[in-house]
Design an enzyme around this catalytic site. Structure first.
Site, mmCIF file in Angstrom:
data_model
loop_
_atom_site.group_PDB
_atom_site.id
_atom_site.type_symbol
_atom_site.label_atom_id
_atom_site.label_comp_id
_atom_site.label_asym_id
_atom_site.label_seq_id
_atom_site.Cartn_x
_atom_site.Cartn_y
_atom_site.Cartn_z
ATOM 1 N N CYS A 7 89.486 21.427 20.582
ATOM 2 C CA CYS A 7 89.787 20.781 19.297
ATOM 3 C C CYS A 7 89.302 21.694 18.184
ATOM 4 O O CYS A 7 89.151 22.906 18.397
ATOM 5 C CB CYS A 7 89.173 19.377 19.225
ATOM 6 S SG CYS A 7 87.373 19.323 19.336
ATOM 7 N N ARG A 13 86.498 15.316 19.646
ATOM 8 C CA ARG A 13 87.553 15.024 20.617
ATOM 9 C C ARG A 13 87.405 15.794 21.931
ATOM 10 O O ARG A 13 87.447 15.183 23.011
ATOM 11 C CB ARG A 13 88.934 15.345 20.000
ATOM 12 C CG ARG A 13 89.305 14.408 18.878
ATOM 13 C CD ARG A 13 90.464 14.932 18.063
ATOM 14 N NE ARG A 13 90.076 16.125 17.303
ATOM 15 C CZ ARG A 13 90.895 16.844 16.542
ATOM 16 N NH1 ARG A 13 92.174 16.510 16.478
ATOM 17 N NH2 ARG A 13 90.457 17.890 15.884
ATOM 18 N N ASP A 121 92.199 13.349 14.378
ATOM 19 C CA ASP A 121 90.828 13.807 14.138
ATOM 20 C C ASP A 121 90.007 12.619 13.621
ATOM 21 O O ASP A 121 90.294 12.097 12.548
ATOM 22 C CB ASP A 121 90.878 14.937 13.098
ATOM 23 C CG ASP A 121 89.505 15.511 12.803
ATOM 24 O OD1 ASP A 121 88.497 14.910 13.218
ATOM 25 O OD2 ASP A 121 89.450 16.560 12.147
HETATM 26 P P1 4NP Z 1 86.702 17.638 16.392
HETATM 27 O O1 4NP Z 1 86.385 16.916 14.994
HETATM 28 O O2 4NP Z 1 87.647 18.779 16.062
HETATM 29 O O3 4NP Z 1 87.368 16.568 17.189
HETATM 30 O O4 4NP Z 1 85.381 18.100 16.948
HETATM 31 C C1 4NP Z 1 85.922 17.595 13.872
HETATM 32 C C2 4NP Z 1 84.587 17.917 13.783
HETATM 33 C C3 4NP Z 1 84.112 18.561 12.643
HETATM 34 C C4 4NP Z 1 84.981 18.869 11.621
HETATM 35 C C5 4NP Z 1 86.310 18.546 11.709
HETATM 36 C C6 4NP Z 1 86.789 17.914 12.850
HETATM 37 N N1 4NP Z 1 84.490 19.507 10.456
HETATM 38 O O5 4NP Z 1 85.285 19.722 9.522
HETATM 39 O O6 4NP Z 1 83.290 19.836 10.386
#
Ligand code: 4NP
Length: 149
Positions: A7, A13, A121
Site C-alpha cells: 500500500c 492496509r 485508504d
Molecule cells: P496505508 O495508509 O497506505 O494503508 O498504510 C496510509 C498511511 C499513511 C499515510 C497515507 C496512507 N500518510 O499519508 O501518512
C-alpha cells in the site's frame, strides 16, 4: 511461494493483508510480507486501528514494522498485490521488464476479476473504515489462499 502486499504507508492496509493471508496459509509453504510505496512511516508499527481490528479477529500484527517497497522485491516475490491503483502504477513504474510487471496485481481483482477496484485508504477516516478494509481483504485473501495452496 512468496507474496508481497503493498500500500502507500505500510501501516494500515498492507499490514492487515499480510496478517490475514498469513493466517490462512501454511507458514512453511507460503511466506507473506508487506511494504509501502512511500517511506513516511518506515520502521513504525502498524496503525493502532489496524492492530485493533486484526486483534478483534484473532490476528496479531504487532510483529510487523513498516518498510519501503524496493526494486529488489521483484526478485524476491512471486506475486505482488497492490491495494490501490496508485500503488499499482507506482510499482509498474519501477518494473525493469515484463516479468517484473507481470507479478503486480490489484488485490481486489481476486474477489471481482477485471474490476480494478481499490481498497480505500482508511488513514484519515474512522474505525469503520478499518472494519470495511478488513472485510474486503479477508474475502480477497480467502481467494488467494485457495489459489496458492
Ligand atoms: P496505508 O495508509 O497506505 O494503508 O498504510 C496510509 C498511511 C499513511 C499515510 C497515507 C496512507 N500518510 O499519508 O501518512
Amino acid at each position: 511461494m512468496k507474496i508481497l502486499m503493498v500500500c502507500l504507508g505500510n501501516i494500515c492496509r498492507s499490514p492487515l493483508a499480510e496478517g490475514i493471508l498469513q493466517s490462512k496459509v501454511h507458514p512453511d509453504k507460503v511466506k507473506v510480507d508487506s511494504a509501502g510505496t512511500a517511506a513516511y512511516h518506515v520502521g513504525e508499527l502498524p496503525d493502532t486501528r489496524s492492530i485493533e481490528v486484526a486483534r478483534k479477529y484473532g490476528i496479531d500484527i504487532t510483529n510487523q514494522r513498516a518498510r519501503k517497497f524496493s526494486v529488489n522485491d521483484f526478485d524476491v516475490f512471486d506475486l505482488i498485490y497492490a491495494m490501490d491503483e496508485s500503488n499499482y502504477q507506482n510499482m509498474l513504474a519501477l518494473a525493469r521488464n515484463s516479468e517484473d510487471a507481470s507479478k503486480v496485481k490489484m488485490i481486489l481483482n481476486e474477489t471481482n476479476p477485471g474490476s480494478n477496484n481499490s481498497v480505500p485508504d482508511p488513514y484519515y477516516g474512522g474505525v469503520d473504515g478499518f472494519e470495511n478494509v478488513y472485510s474486503m481483504l479477508d474475502e480477497a485473501c480467502e481467494k488467494i489462499a485457495d489459489k496458492v495452496q
